[in-house]
Design a protein around this motif. Sequence first.
Motif, PDB file in Angstrom:
ATOM      1  N   HIS A 163       0.834  -1.089   0.048  1.00 31.24           N
ATOM      2  CA  HIS A 163       0.034   0.079  -0.025  1.00 31.24           C
ATOM      3  C   HIS A 163       0.784   1.139  -0.037  1.00 31.24           C
ATOM      4  N   GLY A 164       0.337   2.397  -0.420  1.00 31.20           N
ATOM      5  CA  GLY A 164       1.145   3.426  -0.745  1.00 31.20           C
ATOM      6  C   GLY A 164       0.046   4.568  -1.252  1.00 31.20           C
ATOM      7  N   ALA A 165       0.936   5.672  -1.559  1.00 35.00           N
ATOM      8  CA  ALA A 165       0.431   6.931  -1.835  1.00 35.00           C
ATOM      9  C   ALA A 165       0.333   6.919  -3.480  1.00 35.00           C
ATOM     10  N   ALA A 166      -0.813   7.493  -4.162  1.00 33.43           N
ATOM     11  CA  ALA A 166      -0.745   7.865  -5.601  1.00 33.43           C
ATOM     12  C   ALA A 166       0.482   8.646  -5.958  1.00 33.43           C
ATOM     13  N   PRO A 167       0.753   8.807  -7.211  1.00 29.77           N
ATOM     14  CA  PRO A 167       1.936   9.537  -7.598  1.00 29.77           C
ATOM     15  C   PRO A 167       1.848  11.240  -7.247  1.00 29.77           C
ATOM     16  N   ASP A 168       0.900  11.627  -7.153  1.00 35.79           N
ATOM     17  CA  ASP A 168       0.481  13.061  -7.417  1.00 35.79           C
ATOM     18  C   ASP A 168       0.210  13.692  -5.992  1.00 35.79           C
ATOM     19  N   ARG A 169      -0.008  12.864  -4.701  1.00 39.83           N
ATOM     20  CA  ARG A 169      -0.353  13.473  -3.534  1.00 39.83           C
ATOM     21  C   ARG A 169      -0.141  12.611  -2.523  1.00 39.83           C
ATOM     22  N   PHE A 170       0.002  13.486  -1.219  1.00 37.42           N
ATOM     23  CA  PHE A 170       0.424  12.709   0.037  1.00 37.42           C
ATOM     24  C   PHE A 170      -0.923  11.890   0.340  1.00 37.42           C
ATOM     25  N   MET A 171      -0.693  10.801   1.191  1.00 41.36           N
ATOM     26  CA  MET A 171      -1.625   9.976   1.671  1.00 41.36           C
ATOM     27  C   MET A 171      -1.335   9.469   3.089  1.00 41.36           C
ATOM     28  N   GLU A 172      -2.313   9.502   3.963  1.00 38.73           N
ATOM     29  CA  GLU A 172      -2.345   9.057   5.164  1.00 38.73           C
ATOM     30  C   GLU A 172      -3.235   8.216   5.771  1.00 38.73           C
ATOM     31  N   HIS A 173      -3.031   7.064   6.222  1.00 39.34           N
ATOM     32  CA  HIS A 173      -3.980   6.080   6.638  1.00 39.34           C
ATOM     33  C   HIS A 173      -3.639   5.718   7.800  1.00 39.34           C
ATOM     34  N   LEU A 174      -4.564   4.796   8.549  1.00 39.08           N
ATOM     35  CA  LEU A 174      -4.631   4.339   9.824  1.00 39.08           C
ATOM     36  C   LEU A 174      -4.488   2.761   9.492  1.00 39.08           C
ATOM     37  N   ALA A 175      -3.132   2.151   9.878  1.00 35.13           N
ATOM     38  CA  ALA A 175      -2.912   0.788   9.867  1.00 35.13           C
ATOM     39  C   ALA A 175      -3.186   0.049  11.238  1.00 35.13           C
ATOM     40  N   LEU A 176      -4.249  -0.881  11.016  1.00 35.39           N
ATOM     41  CA  LEU A 176      -4.691  -1.603  12.200  1.00 35.39           C
ATOM     42  C   LEU A 176      -4.330  -3.044  11.905  1.00 35.39           C
ATOM     43  N   TRP A 177      -3.836  -3.720  12.837  1.00 37.01           N
ATOM     44  CA  TRP A 177      -3.577  -5.097  12.928  1.00 37.01           C
ATOM     45  C   TRP A 177      -3.344  -5.658  14.401  1.00 37.01           C
ATOM     46  N   GLU A 178      -3.373  -7.239  14.405  1.00 39.23           N
ATOM     47  CA  GLU A 178      -3.265  -7.661  15.785  1.00 39.23           C
ATOM     48  C   GLU A 178      -1.858  -8.523  15.510  1.00 39.23           C
ATOM     49  N   ALA A 179      -1.491  -8.815  17.021  1.00 36.95           N
ATOM     50  CA  ALA A 179      -0.219  -9.505  17.193  1.00 36.95           C
ATOM     51  C   ALA A 179      -0.941 -11.098  17.582  1.00 36.95           C
ATOM     52  N   LYS A 180      -0.296 -12.026  17.608  1.00 39.58           N
ATOM     53  CA  LYS A 180      -0.801 -13.302  17.833  1.00 39.58           C
ATOM     54  C   LYS A 180      -0.691 -13.525  19.327  1.00 39.58           C
ATOM     55  N   GLY A 181       0.159 -12.828  19.991  1.00 37.66           N
ATOM     56  CA  GLY A 181       0.127 -12.695  21.463  1.00 37.66           C
ATOM     57  C   GLY A 181       0.959 -13.868  21.996  1.00 37.66           C
ATOM     58  N   ASP A 182       1.906 -14.516  21.403  1.00 38.01           N
ATOM     59  CA  ASP A 182       2.925 -15.451  21.476  1.00 38.01           C
ATOM     60  C   ASP A 182       4.175 -15.098  21.171  1.00 38.01           C
ATOM     61  N   GLY A 183       4.408 -13.877  20.953  1.00 37.50           N
ATOM     62  CA  GLY A 183       5.834 -13.321  20.431  1.00 37.50           C
ATOM     63  C   GLY A 183       6.151 -13.471  18.823  1.00 37.50           C
ATOM     64  N   SER A 184       5.355 -14.514  18.247  1.00 26.92           N
ATOM     65  CA  SER A 184       5.759 -14.728  16.868  1.00 26.92           C
ATOM     66  C   SER A 184       5.656 -13.393  15.903  1.00 26.92           C
ATOM     67  N   THR A 185       6.054 -13.460  14.559  1.00 24.47           N
ATOM     68  CA  THR A 185       6.257 -12.385  13.733  1.00 24.47           C
ATOM     69  C   THR A 185       4.727 -12.033  13.364  1.00 24.47           C
TER      70      THR A 185
END
Length: 142
Positions: free
Chosen positions: A94-116
């Motif tokens: 994911h990223g910005a279009a070539p002609d303007r800035f872009m801002e997003h909230l990235a939301l995710w979870e960890a597994k809780g076991d220390g894994s990647t």
Amino acid sequence: MQFVQQQPTSKAPADWFTGDVWWDVIVAGQEPSRMRANLVRFSPGARTNWHSHVLGQALHVVSGVALIGTRDGTVFEAHPGETVACPPGEEHWHGAAPDRFMEHLALWEAKGDGSTETTWAEPVTDQQYNSPRTRELPQATS
């Protein structure tokens, strides 16, 4: 209840991004929380490398135009107020279009076991980035 200690804005690692990208960690939950949330700012044309999240990721566009690419060559275009859900294990960028800035909230979870949480791969090529865009998201299946 408590206020979360605010961390300074930091530049995203060049190993994971093309172009200038900055982020603010909103929350990196501590056990038992598995919540992760970053506010990420992309300069025009900046983008992530290919990557996947073990439990998936949601991207909520705050400003600008977001481009989200999949391995099948599809590049989705998302606008402010729209949220795109990336399923667990799906490689994407994911990223910005070539002609303007872009801002997003990235939301995710960890597994809780220390894994990647995130597996990073190679940079997105200019050809992949410049593929035709679509506004049509696939319909959810039940």
